[in-house]
Motif scaffolding. Structure first.
Motif, PDB file in Angstrom:
ATOM      1  N   ARG A 146       0.761  -1.243  -0.151  1.00 38.63           N
ATOM      2  CA  ARG A 146       0.026   0.086  -0.027  1.00 38.63           C
ATOM      3  C   ARG A 146       0.921   1.138  -0.022  1.00 38.63           C
ATOM      4  NH1 ARG A 146      -2.740  -2.148   4.824  1.00 38.63           N
ATOM      5  NH2 ARG A 146      -3.365  -4.235   4.097  1.00 38.63           N
ATOM      6  N   MET A 147       0.983   1.778  -1.366  1.00 38.50           N
ATOM      7  CA  MET A 147       2.165   2.678  -1.538  1.00 38.50           C
ATOM      8  C   MET A 147       2.069   3.967  -0.500  1.00 38.50           C
ATOM      9  SD  MET A 147       4.016   1.707  -4.222  1.00 38.50           S
ATOM     10  CE  MET A 147       5.042   3.078  -5.032  1.00 38.50           C
ATOM     11  N   GLU A 148       1.052   4.260  -0.353  1.00 39.50           N
ATOM     12  CA  GLU A 148       0.893   5.716   0.780  1.00 39.50           C
ATOM     13  C   GLU A 148       1.362   5.379   2.028  1.00 39.50           C
ATOM     14  OE1 GLU A 148       0.128   8.063  -1.347  1.00 39.50           O
ATOM     15  OE2 GLU A 148      -0.725   6.719  -2.909  1.00 39.50           O
ATOM     16  N   GLU A 149       0.996   4.116   2.448  1.00 37.39           N
ATOM     17  CA  GLU A 149       1.591   3.973   3.716  1.00 37.39           C
ATOM     18  C   GLU A 149       3.018   3.262   3.872  1.00 37.39           C
ATOM     19  OE1 GLU A 149      -1.225   1.084   5.332  1.00 37.39           O
ATOM     20  OE2 GLU A 149      -2.981   2.292   4.461  1.00 37.39           O
ATOM     21  N   ASP A 150       3.452   2.446   2.821  1.00 36.22           N
ATOM     22  CA  ASP A 150       4.562   1.641   2.969  1.00 36.22           C
ATOM     23  C   ASP A 150       5.845   2.749   2.568  1.00 36.22           C
ATOM     24  OD1 ASP A 150       3.377  -0.371   3.601  1.00 36.22           O
ATOM     25  OD2 ASP A 150       3.484  -1.131   1.513  1.00 36.22           O
ATOM     26  N   ILE A 151       5.485   3.751   1.831  1.00 33.99           N
ATOM     27  CA  ILE A 151       6.885   4.538   1.322  1.00 33.99           C
ATOM     28  C   ILE A 151       7.204   5.384   2.267  1.00 33.99           C
ATOM     29  CG2 ILE A 151       7.468   6.624  -0.409  1.00 33.99           C
ATOM     30  CD1 ILE A 151       7.692   3.592  -1.444  1.00 33.99           C
ATOM     31  N   PRO A 152       6.191   5.979   3.053  1.00 34.18           N
ATOM     32  CA  PRO A 152       6.680   6.988   4.373  1.00 34.18           C
ATOM     33  C   PRO A 152       7.530   6.081   5.313  1.00 34.18           C
ATOM     34  CG  PRO A 152       4.270   7.409   3.557  1.00 34.18           C
ATOM     35  CD  PRO A 152       4.870   6.420   2.600  1.00 34.18           C
ATOM     36  N   GLU A 153       6.949   4.926   5.515  1.00 31.69           N
ATOM     37  CA  GLU A 153       7.364   4.116   6.526  1.00 31.69           C
ATOM     38  C   GLU A 153       8.768   3.504   6.016  1.00 31.69           C
ATOM     39  OE1 GLU A 153       5.186   0.351   7.636  1.00 31.69           O
ATOM     40  OE2 GLU A 153       6.559  -0.012   9.220  1.00 31.69           O
ATOM     41  N   ILE A 154       9.050   3.135   4.911  1.00 32.25           N
ATOM     42  CA  ILE A 154      10.502   2.657   4.420  1.00 32.25           C
ATOM     43  C   ILE A 154      11.248   4.029   4.467  1.00 32.25           C
ATOM     44  CG2 ILE A 154      11.558   1.990   2.261  1.00 32.25           C
ATOM     45  CD1 ILE A 154       9.235   0.158   1.582  1.00 32.25           C
ATOM     46  N   THR A 155      10.675   5.188   4.056  1.00 32.85           N
ATOM     47  CA  THR A 155      11.468   6.264   4.399  1.00 32.85           C
ATOM     48  C   THR A 155      12.018   6.602   5.727  1.00 32.85           C
ATOM     49  OG1 THR A 155      10.367   7.337   2.409  1.00 32.85           O
ATOM     50  CG2 THR A 155      11.540   8.821   3.856  1.00 32.85           C
ATOM     51  N   ARG A 156      11.346   6.366   6.608  1.00 33.88           N
ATOM     52  CA  ARG A 156      11.625   6.672   8.019  1.00 33.88           C
ATOM     53  C   ARG A 156      12.353   5.522   8.505  1.00 33.88           C
ATOM     54  NH1 ARG A 156       9.935   4.291  12.464  1.00 33.88           N
ATOM     55  NH2 ARG A 156       7.955   3.017  11.392  1.00 33.88           N
ATOM     56  N   LEU A 157      12.307   4.281   8.332  1.00 32.81           N
ATOM     57  CA  LEU A 157      13.302   3.208   8.726  1.00 32.81           C
ATOM     58  C   LEU A 157      14.646   3.592   8.134  1.00 32.81           C
ATOM     59  CD1 LEU A 157      10.840   0.226   8.193  1.00 32.81           C
ATOM     60  CD2 LEU A 157      11.639   1.146  10.520  1.00 32.81           C
ATOM     61  N   TYR A 158      14.644   4.108   6.658  1.00 36.12           N
ATOM     62  CA  TYR A 158      15.832   4.238   6.171  1.00 36.12           C
ATOM     63  C   TYR A 158      16.618   5.585   6.936  1.00 36.12           C
ATOM     64  CZ  TYR A 158      19.101   6.941   2.781  1.00 36.12           C
ATOM     65  OH  TYR A 158      19.982   7.514   2.425  1.00 36.12           O
ATOM     66  N   GLN A 159      15.606   6.597   7.296  1.00 36.07           N
ATOM     67  CA  GLN A 159      16.463   7.560   7.859  1.00 36.07           C
ATOM     68  C   GLN A 159      16.866   7.472   9.217  1.00 36.07           C
ATOM     69  OE1 GLN A 159      13.055  10.366   7.018  1.00 36.07           O
ATOM     70  NE2 GLN A 159      13.995  11.466   5.256  1.00 36.07           N
TER      71      GLN A 159
END
Ligand SMILES: [Zn+2]
Ligand SMILES: [Zn+2]
Length: 370
Positions: free
Chosen positions: A316-329
């Protein structure tokens, strides 16, 4: 005119040529591509393993900047940073209405047709229409995509990191988080340690798996697997009996979760053999449509294993991309480390050769040059 990677016919070598790009129509957005990832699926298209109409502009994993927006586009503005979503969900089919946008009927149909939903494609070569891969085609200096094929990203993200999020990362991350739902303390096996496999490994570790057995024929990839969190590695060239070796590592049970990230009938069967009774077998690799895989009929109920596919990480792009971004950061997902090679778009042939040689984690193509 823009430079783009054109596949004239299945089975031929793609060429970087000048093509015409139409201005964005209603609901469309023009994007200047800053970085694009070379995915195994692009090779599958070239070889006809994933059937596509030709001539076609390749590329489905990428990031860039909004250059122009068409009439009625409200979600994006010029200058915003975006990545491509190669399964742009329609929002109204049964799957979209039941939280399975990864299986959107319309997105799948357009992938087959090589056009956008209105039947158009933004590319043309000497007056002839050129098909668009998954409404994306980002092996190009610029592309025009429907609004729903884009996801906004954080401006601080390096473009190459953002690019890999759109396919390799999301596919591996989602297969572990959404499809398998890996649990803390669990045991995991991963067959295939390329770009997607490494994301399966690092996400499994993040979700608390304590035994992660990575399998690949390439020693370099097994080293990568250890760097991304594998606790054990097995090379079938040295350990032909992968199932026996896995039983030895799991008290003769087999693993809770077995991921197949290759896309071959033999490895899918192998993954089935690696899972314990009642365990889950998650097929992430994409085999060609004419291949079949068989399972023992008695074993299906008697061993009660769950066999499931995972398409685009059930994301679910809208939720997953922000989460992946946070985990990366937060330093919890290694994304920069995924990128092993960079080539200007013009050196697509060298990039393909490197991927085929099994030497790469993820290869980035830079349409604007290195
Ligand atoms: Zn891909
Ligand atoms: Zn849909």
């Amino acid at each position: 005119m823009i430079q783009a990677a054109l596949l004239r016919e299945v089975g031929t070598s793609p060429e970087v040529v000048s093509v015409d790009l139409q201005a964005p129509g209603p609901g469309q957005v023009q994007v200047r591509v800053k970085a694009a990832g070379l995915c195994q699926s692009d090779l599958s298209v070239i070889y006809g393993k994933i059937p596509q109409l030709t001539p076609l502009i390749l590329g489905h994993e990428g990031a860039g900047v909004v250059e122009q927006v068409g009439e009625g586009v409200t979600g994006f503005q010029v200058g915003e940073h975006v990545i491509f979503n190669w399964v742009p969900s329609c929002g109204h089919c049964w799957y979209c209405e039941h939280e399975r946008t990864d299986l959107c009927e319309e997105a799948f149909m357009q992938m087959t047709l090589g056009t956008q939903t209105d039947g158009s494609t933004p590319f043309a070569l000497q007056g002839e229409e050129v098909y668009q891969f998954s409404q994306t085609s980002c092996f190009a200096e610029q592309t025009v995509v429907p609004e729903n094929a884009l996801v906004k990203i954080d401006r601080d993200l390096p473009f190459e990191v953002a690019a890999v999020m759109g396919c390799a990362v999301l596919t591996g991350f989602g297969a572990v988080k959404h499809t398998a739902q890996v649990t803390p303390g669990s045991t995991v096996a991963v067959i295939g340690c390329g770009g997607v496999g490494l994301n399966v490994i690092q996400t499994a570790k993040l979700m608390g798996a304590t035994t992660i057995i990575a399998m690949d024929r390439t020693e370099q990839k097994l080293q990568d697997a250890r760097d991304f969190g594998a606790t054990h590695t097995l090379n079938p060239l040295h350990t032909p009996d992968l199932i026996g070796a896995t039983l030895d590592l799991t008290d003769q049970l087999g693993v809770d979760f077995a991921f197949e990230v290759v896309g071959r009938p033999e490895t899918i069967q192998q993954a089935y053999g690696l899972a314990r009774k009642g365990g889950k077998v998650i097929v992430v690799g994409v085999a060609s449509p004419d291949q079949e895989v068989t399972f023992n009929a008695f074993a299906l109920p008697a061993e009660s294993k769950v066999i499931t596919g995972s398409w685009y990480g059930q994301a679910r792009m809208e939720e997953d991309i922000p989460e992946i971004t946070r985990l990366y950061q937060e330093g919890k997902l290694k994304l920069q480390e995924l990128i092993s090679h960079r080539y200007p778009l013009e050196q697509l042939h060298e990039a393909i050769h490197t991927l085929e040689a099994g030497e790469a984690r993820r290869i980035i193509l830079l349409p604007g040059g290195v």
